[in-house]
Structures are given as structure tokens and as C-alpha cells.
Design an enzyme around this catalytic site. Structure first.
Site, PDB file in Angstrom:
ATOM      1  N   LEU A  71       0.908  -1.514   0.037  1.00  9.88           N
ATOM      2  CA  LEU A  71       0.057   0.392   0.105  1.00  9.88           C
ATOM      3  C   LEU A  71       0.573   1.149   0.365  1.00  9.88           C
ATOM      4  CD1 LEU A  71      -2.890  -0.473   2.703  1.00  9.88           C
ATOM      5  CD2 LEU A  71      -3.339  -0.726   0.618  1.00  9.88           C
ATOM      6  N   ASP A  72       0.849   2.155  -0.995  1.00 10.81           N
ATOM      7  CA  ASP A  72       1.077   3.234  -0.709  1.00 10.81           C
ATOM      8  C   ASP A  72       1.128   4.109   0.316  1.00 10.81           C
ATOM      9  OD1 ASP A  72       1.892   2.831  -3.409  1.00 10.81           O
ATOM     10  OD2 ASP A  72       0.181   3.859  -4.719  1.00 10.81           O
ATOM     11  N   PRO A  73       2.322   4.978   1.062  1.00  6.34           N
ATOM     12  CA  PRO A  73       2.355   5.555   2.091  1.00  6.34           C
ATOM     13  C   PRO A  73       0.265   6.424   1.885  1.00  6.34           C
ATOM     14  CG  PRO A  73       4.144   6.357   1.378  1.00  6.34           C
ATOM     15  CD  PRO A  73       3.712   5.301   0.354  1.00  6.34           C
TER      16      PRO A  73
END
Length: 354
Positions: free
Chosen positions: A91-93
Site C-alpha cells: 500500500l502506498d504511504p
């Protein structure tokens, strides 16, 4: 006083049914041999000693915005003092939601069991408003097989590829903002999907917010998801007070990760040979889930409910129940350690010298 044998349809069977219920699996377990399992070997998954429990454990984290998936895994490794951990899908930040983290032995299969469909809730911002009927019409065009090229900032090669979108549901639409629920194949780029929808609409669009609400068998409403501060508090309670009750709640048995995979239950006498690389022969099968199909993936489990590993079925469920000989499952990934069950096969004696 000798320990009593555990009924094969007792605690182990109840644990397996509990595991199946997490993802709504209602398939029946069909028994070939109604025999007990010896309590001297292996463990009921929820009763493992804590060090063993952690080696076969998982944590379903509600990832907060900010850290990367790798940072979340690193924090959990440090908190628990484990040597290995891995996550089930990056998952992206800025993205929040379901992030399964596998510990120690479970890292061997996390990539396989989590490489399935994922579900997201997404806020898409249109650059100009459009009629709701037109938006719904275009969203329908993106259901099914679509072409995608990974974004410029991507860790994979930017080659055109196909991905399947199973469903796009418009939950709300106000002004320029559309709230979408998307059920899609692993590896689908939601940011790119929003951009493409805006392109077809002719007004442009981008992804504003994203939350993953399901990955593989784990969803945010399964009752298994925990926050990072829950993990931290459970670890502090364990280290400072010697109480592991909360730690056993935030860390779940890794067997939950295969709730959606058809199961083959293995007799005690055949378990150890599988950990040494043997294939599963028909006499070693104690029970089979009715969903097992020839050529499909199966989860190999003991009568106590322990996950031995994954394998490829070489026969259907009915064929396994009827077979008296022959290989019925070819293991592809074994997670169980050797030595938990007794060796029941005969050692081949070396030929006598002349």
C-alpha cells in the site's frame, strides 16, 4: 496416566470450521477415516506455546496514512523480536486499510495466498462535473478485462498488461466527487483506473483518497484487523507483565490465511513425511473438503487444524475419498517444521558390502 487421543471431529475440526467461516466458506469436510489424532504430537493452533505461536502467526494491520508498507513490517519485526516478516500486498504511504503481515514460517506462503482479488473504497475527483447517468455508464465500461500500464513512479516494469475488474459500484456522487467501491484483481492500479475513467468521460479525473477494505480472505469487517498501537500495547503487556492474552488476540494463527483454499486433512502417520518432501498418497488422506478439484490448489492440514503447507491436487475430492493407493497431492510449499510428528516410514537399509 496416558493422554487421551483427540477426536478428529473435535477441537481440530471446530477450529477448521472457525477458520472457514472468516471468508464465508460453507463447503463440507468429508471424512475418509474417522480416527483420532495423538495429542503428543503437534498442537491445536490456538494452544501453541507462545514462541511457536508467533512463528506461525499473522497480524492483519489497519495501516495508517504516512508509513510505507515496508516500514509497518519493520516496526512489527522490532516490536515482536522476530527474524522474518512480510506483507500481503503493498500500500502506498497515503493509502490506508487492510495489510496482512506474516511472521516467520508464514512468510513462505503469504505471496501465494494473498495473490487474489482485492477490494477498495476510493474517492475520485472529476475535473469537471458530469451527469450521474453518464458516470455510471462509463464505470460499466471498466468492468471486466482492462488494459493498464503501471504509473511512472512504479516498482515494476512499465509494460502494458491486462487486469480484471470484477465490479465497480458508485456509492455516492456529489459535485465533482465520486465514492467508488472497486473489486479487482491483484496488481490493479487504482490511481491509473481513476485517470482512465476521467479520460473516457472527457473531463479528466484523479484519485483523491484510497482505502483497501479487503485483500484475499481478510476484510476490515472480519473482526481480525488491529491498529499498530494495539500491537504495541499487547507487546508491552507481555514483556512487562508476562501476560500474553492480548498478544494472542492481535497475532492470529496463520491458518486463517487459507480459509478460502480447499483443504485436505492428513493423518498423523503421513504428516512428517510431507515435511521431508514426500508427496501425499491416498492412504494418508483423513478427510477432504468437497471443493477440491483436480489441478487446483489445496491447503494440507493436520487433524488438529495445523497448516502443513500448500499443494496441487492430483485428484478430485471424490477420487481422493475412493482411492486406496497412488499419489493424490503434490506439495508445492511446506511451512511446517520437521520433528513435530513421528517418522512413520521405514528407512531404506544400505546394501551389505561384498
Amino acid at each position: 496416566m496416558a493422554e487421551e487421543a483427540v477426536d478428529a471431529r473435535g477441537e481440530g475440526a471446530r477450529f477448521i470450521e472457525k477458520v472457514k467461516s472468516i471468508c464465508g466458506n460453507t463447503s463440507r469436510i468429508l471424512y475418509k477415516y474417522d480416527e483420532p489424532t495423538d495429542p503428543r504430537y503437534g498442537y491445536l493452533p490456538h494452544e501453541r506455546p507462545l514462541d511457536v505461536y508467533l512463528r506461525y502467526g499473522m497480524i492483519v494491520v489497519d495501516k495508517p496514512p504516512g508509513p510505507t508498507s515496508h516500514e509497518v513490517v519493520a516496526w512489527i519485526k522490532r516490536m515482536l523480536g522476530v527474524s522474518r516478516a512480510g506483507h500481503g500486498g503493498t500500500l502506498d504511504p497515503k493509502v490506508t486499510g487492510v495489510l496482512p503481515v506474516a511472521l516467520e514460517r508464514m512468510t513462505r506462503i503469504i505471496g501465494t495466498v494473498m495473490h487474489s482479488s482485492k477490494e477498495y473504497v476510493c474517492v475520485m475527483q472529476l475535473h469537471r462535473p458530469v451527469e450521474e447517468d453518464r458516470l455510471r455508464e462509463v464505470l460499466k465500461l471498466f468492468e471486466g478485462e482492462i488494459y493498464q500500464k503501471p504509473p511512472l513512479r512504479s516498482s515494476v516494469k512499465r509494460a502494458l498488461r491486462t487486469r480484471r475488474v470484477f465490479r465497480i459500484e458508485l456509492l455516492e456522487y456529489t459535485g465533482k466527487y465520486a465514492l467508488l467501491r472497486v473489486d479487482c484483481e491483484a496488481g490493479t492500479y487504482m490511481r491509473k483506473l481513476c485517470w482512465d475513467i476521467g479520460l473516457v468521460l472527457g473531463v479528466g479525473a484523479h484519485m483523491r483518497e484510497l482505502r483497501r477494505i479487503r485483500t484475499g480472505p481478510f476484510s476490515e469487517d472480519s473482526g481480525l484487523m488491529v491498529r499498530l498501537d494495539d500491537v504495541a500495547y499487547a507487546v508491552i503487556r507481555w514483556r512487562e507483565e508476562g501476560k500474553d492474552d492480548l498478544l494472542r488476540r492481535v497475532v492470529i494463527p496463520g491458518e486463517y490465511s487459507v480459509c478460502h483454499i480447499p483443504k485436505v486433512l492428513v493423518r498423523d502417520s503421513a504428516v512428517e513425511s510431507l515435511t521431508h518432501g514426500a508427496q501425499l498418497a491416498a492412504p494418508g488422506v483423513a478427510a477432504v473438503e468437497e471443493g477440491v478439484e483436480k489441478g487446483g490448489m489445496v491447503a494440507l492440514m493436520t487433524l488438529k487444524g495445523e497448516l502443513i503447507g500448500l499443494g496441487k491436487a492430483l485428484a478430485s475430492a471424490q477420487e481422493m475419498l475412493e482411492a486406496e493407493r497412488g499419489i493424490v497431492v503434490s506439495p508445492t510449499r511446506i511451512i511446517m517444521e520437521r520433528g513435530l510428528y513421528p517418522r512413520m516410514w521405514k528407512r531404506q537399509q544400505a546394501p551389505q558390502g561384498a
